[in-house]
Design a protein around this motif. Structure first.
Motif, short mmCIF file in Angstrom:
data_model
loop_
_atom_site.label_atom_id
_atom_site.label_comp_id
_atom_site.label_asym_id
_atom_site.label_seq_id
_atom_site.Cartn_x
_atom_site.Cartn_y
_atom_site.Cartn_z
N ALA A 18 0.83 -1.21 0.00
CA ALA A 18 0.00 0.00 0.00
C ALA A 18 0.86 1.25 0.00
O ALA A 18 0.57 2.23 -0.70
N THR A 21 2.35 1.81 -3.49
CA THR A 21 1.39 2.29 -4.47
C THR A 21 1.07 3.76 -4.25
O THR A 21 1.07 4.56 -5.17
N GLN A 91 -0.81 2.43 -9.78
CA GLN A 91 -1.24 1.04 -9.80
C GLN A 91 -0.10 0.14 -9.32
O GLN A 91 1.06 0.37 -9.67
N ALA A 114 -3.32 -3.31 4.63
CA ALA A 114 -3.36 -2.23 3.65
C ALA A 114 -4.22 -1.07 4.14
O ALA A 114 -3.86 0.10 3.97
N PHE A 157 -8.71 4.62 -2.63
CA PHE A 157 -7.92 3.39 -2.71
C PHE A 157 -8.87 2.26 -3.01
O PHE A 157 -9.91 2.11 -2.38
N THR A 158 -8.54 1.45 -4.01
CA THR A 158 -9.33 0.26 -4.32
C THR A 158 -8.38 -0.90 -4.60
O THR A 158 -7.30 -0.69 -5.15
N ALA A 159 -8.76 -2.08 -4.18
CA ALA A 159 -7.84 -3.22 -4.28
C ALA A 159 -8.61 -4.52 -4.46
O ALA A 159 -9.77 -4.63 -4.05
N TYR A 161 -7.61 -8.66 -3.66
CA TYR A 161 -6.66 -9.64 -3.14
C TYR A 161 -7.15 -11.02 -3.56
O TYR A 161 -8.32 -11.35 -3.38
N SER A 170 -2.01 -9.28 -5.09
CA SER A 170 -2.66 -8.03 -4.72
C SER A 170 -2.64 -7.09 -5.92
O SER A 170 -1.59 -6.88 -6.52
N LEU A 172 -3.74 -3.20 -6.70
CA LEU A 172 -4.16 -2.00 -6.00
C LEU A 172 -4.09 -0.78 -6.89
O LEU A 172 -3.22 -0.68 -7.75
N HIS A 187 -8.61 0.76 -12.75
CA HIS A 187 -8.56 -0.41 -11.87
C HIS A 187 -9.23 -1.61 -12.55
O HIS A 187 -8.72 -2.73 -12.48
#
Length: 198
Positions: A18, A21, A91, A114, A157-159, A161, A170, A172, A187
């Motif tokens: 995190a 990024t 990214q 994160a 923030f978007t992720a 996993y 991951s 992100l 994303h």
């Protein structure tokens, strides 16, 4: 390896990813400034056709990023972290060699790490949510988080996993709120490009 030490390794991994990024999106002085972040121009998403294909070795996992990535290798856990930025977003894809992480509970541990890191860097309280999903039959967890600063300083923030024993993957993306539309598009482009060998 005990359940506790595995969880700690996942949290450490998620925190490092995190930070990498967000660091690609924001200059160092922006972090030092706390909640007051520099104004960035509105940016459009970079078309997927212009993205660079990357293959992680030794996993064979492939994905596309908006520019040639910076590769960072770490140990404990062993991870390969690929970070790139477009005009709108930052990214990262991280592939970590962590055997035994094929359950949703481990993905929650990774997301928690994160999110803790994001809270420290967003300069404010954070709204967040998770959703369990799957990718080609593999357990996966989506995380979305937003700082509470006023736009355009609010950080998003978007992720995703993904558990694919012996790997944890991951994906992100970070952006400022004024680039939220580009964040959503880029994303999704990242997720659409991700290929994990069977």
């Amino acid at each position: 390896m005990t359940h506790r030490s595995l969880r700690q390794r996942l949290v450490i991994h998620a925190t490092c990813v995190a930070l990498a990024t967000a660091g690609a999106l924001l200059p160092a002085h922006a972090w030092a400034a706390g909640p007051v972040m520099p104004r960035l121009p509105m940016a459009r998403a970079l078309p997927a056709a212009d993205w660079v294909e990357v293959t992680d070795n030794p996993s064979g996992i492939t994905f596309k990023l908006p520019a040639p990535p910076k590769l960072t290798r770490t140990s404990k856990p062993t991870c390969r972290t690929y970070t790139a930025a477009s005009a709108a977003t930052s990214q990262t894809v991280a592939v970590c060699d962590i055997p035994g992480t094929d359950k949703m509970e481990y993905l929650y541990s990774t997301a928690d790490g994160a999110l803790d890191s994001f809270r420290k860097k967003a300069g404010s309280d954070v709204d967040s949510g998770t959703q369990e999903t799957e990718v080609d039959g593999r357990p996966a967890l989506d995380l979305h988080a937003s700082g509470k600063n006023d736009p355009p300083h609010r950080l998003l923030f978007t992720a995703r996993y993904i558990a694919d024993d012996p790997y944890t993957v991951s994906a992100l993306s970070f952006a400022y709120a004024k680039n939220e539309k580009a964040l959503d598009q880029e994303h999704q482009q990242l997720l659409d490009s991700l290929r994990i060998p069977s």
